[in-house]
Every structure is written in C-alpha cells, then in structure tokens.
Design a protein around this motif. Structure first.
Motif: not given
Lengths: 218, 218
Positions: B18-24, B26-31, B34-35, B37-45
């Motif tokens: 999440a921090a990496t996506v926010f840094a790239e 910004g808060y508003e555009s981050a989804t 994307q988080i 995708d980058r964390a490689q975890v399930t939505k449930g997790a």
C-alpha cells in the motif's frame, strides 16, 4: 470596451477561476466544468484562450514567480523582502495559491517542482549581489543556500496551509529568516535587517502604488 | 510457521505494498486492486487486516514517525541525528516514502499534514533537553524552532524528490542543519557537532544492530 480589452479580461477571469479550482481541488481532480462554472464564461470563450486543462495549468504557473520587490541598498534585505512579500501575497491571490498547489502536487508530475528552479535562480542572484557588496559571510554558497531557502519556504507554506490555511504564513516566514540569517549575513549587516512579519504588507502597498503609477502613465 | 506469525507477515506485506502504491500514485489515485497486485495476496487476506483504503493509509501513517536515534551526550547532536537518520531512511523505505507522500498530499485532506505535528513534538522535546543542558542560545524557543525545522525538512524532501527522486536528500538535509545551527547552538557546542551527510548511514547501521540484538534476545 474595445474588443481586445474584453478578450484580456476574459482570459484573466478564466485563469483566475482555474487557479482557484486548482488550489481547492488539486490539478488531477479539477475539471473544465468547475472552471467554467466559476469563471462564468462560455465553453467557447475558454477554449478560445486555452486548449486544455494542461494549458490552463501552464498559464497559472506563469504567474508563480512574481516580480521582485523594490531594490534595497542592503542586498540581503532584498533577499528577505522577496520571501516576506510572497508570504503576504500567497494567501491573498488565487493565481499564486493555484500555482503553489500545482507546484507541490506530485500527482501533476509534469508540473511538480517546476517553478522552484526559477525561485532558486532569483534567490541565488540576490545572494550573489549581496556577496559582491560584502554583506554575506565568505563561506556562503549563493546557489546552495538559495536551494535550501526555496525548499524551506515551500515546506513552511505547506505547514501553514495545513494548520491555518496560510493565515500565519507571514509569521512563519519571518521566523525562518531569523533562524537562517546569522549563517548568511555578516554581523555588521545582521543588526540592520528587518524581518518583521508586517513588512510584507508594507512592501505590497508600495508595490501597488508603483503598479498604478505605471498603468496611469502608460 | 505459526498462524500468528503468518498473519503478521501478510499484514506487513499488504502495508508495504500500500505504501509503495501511495508513494507512486498518491492517495486519491491509488486503488485496492493495485495494492493487491503488488502485495500478491487475496482480497480476503487484505480485508482481514484492513477495512478500506483509508484504513490502509492510516496504517502507513503509523510508521511516519520513526524511533529516535540513540541518545547522544550532546543533545543538539540528537536533534541533528533525527533529521540525518530520516534523510537516510526515507529514500530507502517504502513505508516512509508512502507516509511522506500522503502527509504532503493536499488532496488527501483528512491526512494532509497529520504526522508533522508528531515530528514537531519530538523535535521540541530534543531542543528542550538541549536547552536544559545549556547547549542552546537563550532566545531559542524550542516549540517554534521545531515547527520551522519540520517545515523546512518537509520542503527539502519535496525538492529532493522533484529533482533527484530523493537521492540527494542526505546532502540537502546536512546543508539545512549547517544553515540553522549557528542560530540554535551556543558557540562552544557548535564546533563539536557532526552534520556530515554520511552520518545517517552510520546511525542506521548502529540502529539495525540494536534491533537485531533486541529480536535475538526476545
């Protein structure tokens, strides 16, 4: 009103509306619709002057670097005056607020940080002039000191925005100068400098008189 | 791996993503996508640990204020070390980069400027301790000086981000300290201070050793 004069008024109204919308919503979220709404002009009128939101942002950023204040015999005072005058004008002028917001907005990548380099250049010129007059300590590097000052001013403006919507900006900038000047000015000059938070308003009044005299003369 | 340990790892992976996506972006555009995708975890997790994007931003911001560096006999040195250590860590740690971006993002209104007040508090404490030891000039107001320093650091970080993606942050922060210290420290202390840009890396190495010793002991 002559056609040309009307066109200039419309352009300015659109630019100021755009700046206000950018200042409130940031570059990404701002829409042409919001700008039209605020400017109270037709879509045709807006697109006559600006081709896109990006073009509007560029127009706003052209106003980011303001005219320097009147030259002072002590050049370090001119360096201080530039910051104090900007600190006075920023909270009061939509164009400057809009430009400042776009400049510090990392989401608007093509504009992020853009006007800072112009401020650094101006500031370095003032410090170089001060150094040539022997007002500045020998180890001061005008370019690097200018970089540090513009960065510190930017952060000060952001913090003032976050805590008081910039209403204490003049006081914070005055404190910033008090903190750095003993490392910049030679002792003999230091005691003769005015860093008071009220100075920006006085400089602004003088600046307005000069602008009006110029336009009455033209 | 015990279930609890696995949960902590997942939580940290999500937070760092999440921090990496926010840094790239910004808060508003981050989804959230994307988080994920980058964390490689399930939505449930992800939703097991965090209820929303806002909740993720809060989690990232909890890491915005780092542990102070080891106490020094000269308290003004501790004040310098905090800035130099942060300048070393910021470009290297996604959590800090993400937190810094959210904090300076005027579009993320509920978070804008939030961690700065905690930094001001910590900085004011260090300056107060230094003053009690007689290391600080009598007219220095720890609270107001702390406000100015945190603002100046923030602007320095933004300018370093704009010009070199923060790769020159340590050098810029070192210059900032050089500029302000003569107005803060008494002359006898001034000559004993280390503001070199490389100090942050040394402090960080010591900090890592201490953290590892602690976790080996626990």
């Amino acid at each position: 009103m002559a056609r040309q004069e009307r066109a200039i008024r419309t352009r300015n109204a659109v630019l100021e509306a755009a700046a206000t919308v950018f200042a409130e919503h940031g570059y990404e979220s701002a829409t042409i619709m919001q700008i039209l709404d605020r400017a109270q002009v037709t879509k045709g009128a807006l697109y006559f002057h600006f081709t896109s939101k990006e073009d509007l942002a560029r127009g706003v950023l052209e106003h980011a670097v303001t005219e320097p204040p009147p030259e002072q015999p002590v050049k370090v005072q001119s360096f201080i005056d530039m910051g104090l005058l900007l600190a006075h004008r920023l909270p009061r002028e939509p164009l400057l607020r809009g430009a400042a917001r776009i400049a510090a907005d990392q989401s608007a990548q093509r504009f992020f940080g853009q006007p800072w380099q112009d401020w650094v250049k101006l500031t370095a010129q003032q410090l170089t002039a001060a150094k040539e007059q022997g007002e500045v300590l020998p180890y001061v590097d005008p370019e690097r000191t200018a970089q540090t000052m513009v960065a510190a001013f930017t952060g000060t403006q952001l913090m003032s925005q976050a805590s008081t919507q910039m209403s204490d900006l003049e006081e914070r900038v005055s404190l910033l100068y008090d903190l750095v000047l003993p490392s910049i000015a030679v002792p003999g000059v230091l005691g003769r400098l005015d860093t008071s938070p009220e100075r920006g308003a006085r400089l602004y009044a003088e600046y307005r008189v000069a602008v009006e005299a110029r336009s009455a003369g033209g």
